[in-house]
Design an enzyme around this catalytic site. Structure first.
Site, short mmCIF file in Angstrom:
data_model
loop_
_atom_site.label_atom_id
_atom_site.label_comp_id
_atom_site.label_asym_id
_atom_site.label_seq_id
_atom_site.Cartn_x
_atom_site.Cartn_y
_atom_site.Cartn_z
N ASP A 58 60.41 -11.02 55.54
CA ASP A 58 60.11 -11.39 56.93
C ASP A 58 58.74 -12.03 57.05
OD1 ASP A 58 62.36 -10.83 58.56
OD2 ASP A 58 62.07 -8.70 58.17
N GLU A 63 54.92 -7.05 57.92
CA GLU A 63 55.86 -8.18 57.76
C GLU A 63 55.74 -9.20 58.87
OE1 GLU A 63 59.87 -6.61 57.49
OE2 GLU A 63 59.48 -5.07 58.96
N HIS A 99 83.43 9.19 45.87
CA HIS A 99 82.70 9.94 44.85
C HIS A 99 83.03 9.46 43.45
CE1 HIS A 99 81.75 12.66 48.17
NE2 HIS A 99 80.67 12.85 47.46
N CYS A 133 57.53 -4.38 49.25
CA CYS A 133 58.94 -4.00 49.10
C CYS A 133 59.89 -5.16 49.38
CB CYS A 133 59.27 -2.79 49.97
SG CYS A 133 59.12 -3.13 51.72
N ARG A 148 65.05 -17.07 57.90
CA ARG A 148 65.46 -16.75 56.52
C ARG A 148 66.97 -16.80 56.34
NH1 ARG A 148 63.92 -10.23 56.28
NH2 ARG A 148 65.62 -9.92 54.85
C1 PEP Z 1 61.23 -7.60 54.18
O1 PEP Z 1 61.29 -8.13 55.28
O2 PEP Z 1 60.62 -8.10 53.21
C2 PEP Z 1 61.91 -6.33 53.93
C3 PEP Z 1 61.72 -5.64 52.83
O3 PEP Z 1 62.81 -5.89 54.84
P1 PEP Z 1 64.24 -6.56 55.12
O4 PEP Z 1 64.51 -7.53 54.01
O5 PEP Z 1 65.20 -5.45 55.17
O6 PEP Z 1 64.03 -7.21 56.43
MG MG Z 2 61.93 -7.04 57.02
#
Ligand code: PEP
Ligand code: MG
Length: 542
Positions: free
Chosen positions: A453, A429, A188, A500, A463
């Site tokens: 992904d 993805e 904390h 994202c 990756r």
């Molecule tokens: C992605 O694959 O772009 C994603 C946001 O998820 P992660 O990077 O956690 O696989």
């Molecule tokens: Mg992903």
């Protein structure tokens, strides 16, 4: 000059005088007591005083750092009512006829060691809390009252460790940074440091005895370094960096509270990506409109067993409450590939990135999935939660997910447990999901494009493989065309689409994404204001 590295809890850079907080030097001595019942009464008085002090601290913290962070002082109050802990102290006073200070010290140490030896990081971090309440009681018993750490000019606080109550008692304006030898990023104290926007380094391998109050130091949270007694040249460099960072921050701060709107009126949502509840401080501080990706699998990593429904519920509820009505998109667990957890017994695979991961595990082992869904649906009552499912490749997967969602709903209903079915979306993805995004959009509430992904699967590049870094090109036309296609198909069915993956924070593509009609970008909290700046300075129609 001495330069040391630690773990940075909050990024920032400062230079200033050091104040060393030596360990509480009060030595508790064992004393024989004649009247043990009078000693118990003395203890109870100290406990009552401690509770009062904690209530005051709670009230102060609510104002300064918010209710969620202040909750630790409520926890401390509850710990003081813990029967195991209090009974152990009472027993010791009665059976060994010893003074209360000694009984508290020994019991506190035992409990603290017990927590410290647990595997669970959260429980480990509770060791500091037990020490904190024990020290408070001992101070009260010895008539020394509360700590006052707020005197003096603004300084870099150097300590072995800091308890949450020590941290919050300090006057924010008097602290430039924290540097501690111990502490966990989960503690904390670390959470409070983040919420207070104070650069903080933990796990710095220094000998407290060698550091003197009054000496100058530079704390660089970007580098995770602290330099004691810096030479003139290092000071000049640091001062330039401080000025640059200050300038950047000042300019960006002006954008807080402003809309993410282009000059010609297109609005876009800027949300933040987080790995745990303790990151929410960054989200709030950077004025994100919500959380676009809460990678829930981090609750499963680094543990020896599955997190319980209750553990998950508490984390999701806390996120919903801290965001106070703003959207919190929680991704169901994306274990597998690079995120390996022993207790899942996933076994060795030749191609883990193409293997048993994410939604595939959830559909094959619905009990694991159902526990998470129950926690998510229960927490949805407390705020604006959305759920999204990773690694989708087919309509059938969504249909199966919804069957499981229905089962969970019926179970909660039968048990008369409060719940709410949140908005449900999917991550796009895989190239398969892109190609059938027209059909998928009919089934779900929103899309969030995982470009990390999506790039991996589109370009057939692992990756994780450093050797392929030169080939991993998220700007590849194929990836950009896919994003455009997904957004179009979402809109065709009146659904929204965001990004994202890391590409969402690529400032060289922001204008392109806005023009494509991307509705939301979810990025690291520190990127929010940088993106806002670009958006506010651009036009959709060039
Ligand atoms: C992605 O694959 O772009 C994603 C946001 O998820 P992660 O990077 O956690 O696989
Ligand atoms: Mg992903």
């Amino acid at each position: 000059m001495q330069c040391l590295k630690g773990k940075s809890v909050y990024k920032g850079i400062v230079k200033g005088p050091v104040v060393v907080l030596k360990q509480d030097e009060y030595q508790v001595r064992r004393k024989k007591i004649e009247d043990t019942e009078a000693e118990i009464l003395r203890l109870e008085q100290a406990v009552d005083n401690a509770k009062e002090q904690l209530q005051k601290l709670y009230d102060k913290a609510v104002v300064e750092v918010g209710e969620a962070s202040a909750a630790i002082f409520e926890v401390h109050q509850m710990m003081m009512e813990d029967e195991d802990y209090m009974d152990a102290i009472h027993n010791m006073i009665r059976t060994e006829a010893v003074n209360a200070e000694y009984a508290v010290r020994v019991t506190g140490d035992n409990f603290s060691h017990m927590f410290a030896s647990m595997d669970d990081d959260y429980m480990k971090a509770r060791a500091a809390d037990v020490e904190d309440i024990s020290n408070r009681m001992i101070r009260n018993l010895s008539g020394r009252g509360d700590l006052d750490l707020s005197a003096g000019e603004p300084a870099i606080i150097v300590a072995e460790d800091l308890t949450p109550s020590e941290t919050v008692q300090m006057d924010k304006d008097k602290i430039l940074a924290f540097v501690t030898v111990h502490g966990s990023t989960n503690s904390h104290t670390a959470i409070l440091a983040r919420m207070m926007n104070i650069p903080a380094l933990i796990g710095v391998p220094l000998s407290i005895e060698d550091v003197e109050s009054g000496m100058t130091a530079i704390v660089d949270g970007f580098e995770g370094s602290v330099i004691f007694d810096p030479d003139a040249q290092t000071c000049i460099k640091a001062e330039i960096k401080i000025a640059e960072e200050g300038e950047k921050l000042k300019l960006l701060q002006e954008l807080k509270g402003k809309d993410n709107i282009t000059l010609d009126g297109r609005q876009i949502k800027l949300y933040a990506n987080i790995g745990s509840v303790s990151d929410i401080g960054y989200v709030l501080e950077n004025d994100a409109g919500g959380i676009g990706l809460f990678r829930s699998e981090f609750l499963y990593l680094g543990k020896n067993d599955f997190p319980t429904e209750e553990e998950q519920f508490v984390a999701y509820r806390q996120a919903a409450q801290m965001m106070a009505g703003k959207k919190v998109i929680i991704r169901t667990l994306d274990i597998g590939a690079d995120k390996q957890v022993d207790y899942f017994n996933l076994g060795k695979e030749d191609n883990p990135a193409l293997g048993y991961r994410a939604i595939r595990i959830c559909l094959k082992q619905p009990n694991i999935f159902k526990t998470q869904l129950r926690a998510l649906f229960r927490a949805s009552v407390y705020g604006n939660i959305s759920v999204m499912y990773p690694m989708i490749t087919s309509v059938e997967e969504i249909e199966r997910i919804f069957e499981i969602v229905d089962e969970v709903k019926q179970e909660l209903e039968a048990q008369e447990i409060q719940y709410k079915i949140p908005e449900q979306g999917i991550m796009i993805e895989t190239p398969a999901a892109v190609m059938i995004s027209d059909e998928l959009a009919e089934k779900v509430d929103f899309f969030s494009i995982g470009t990390n992904d999506l790039t991996q699967y589109t370009l057939a590049i692992d990756r994780q493989n450093e050797k392929l870094d030169d080939f991993y090109n998220p700007h590849h036309k194929a990836v950009l065309k896919m994003i455009e296609m997904v957004v179009k198909n979402a809109h065709k069915h009146g659904k929204w689409a965001g990004i994202c993956g890391e590409l969402g924070a690529d400032l060289s593509l922001t204008e392109k994404f806005v023009r494509m009609g991307v509705d939301e970008l979810s990025v690291a909290p520190s990127m929010i204001l940088k993106l806002r700046k670009i958006i506010r300075e651009m036009r959709v129609e060039p």
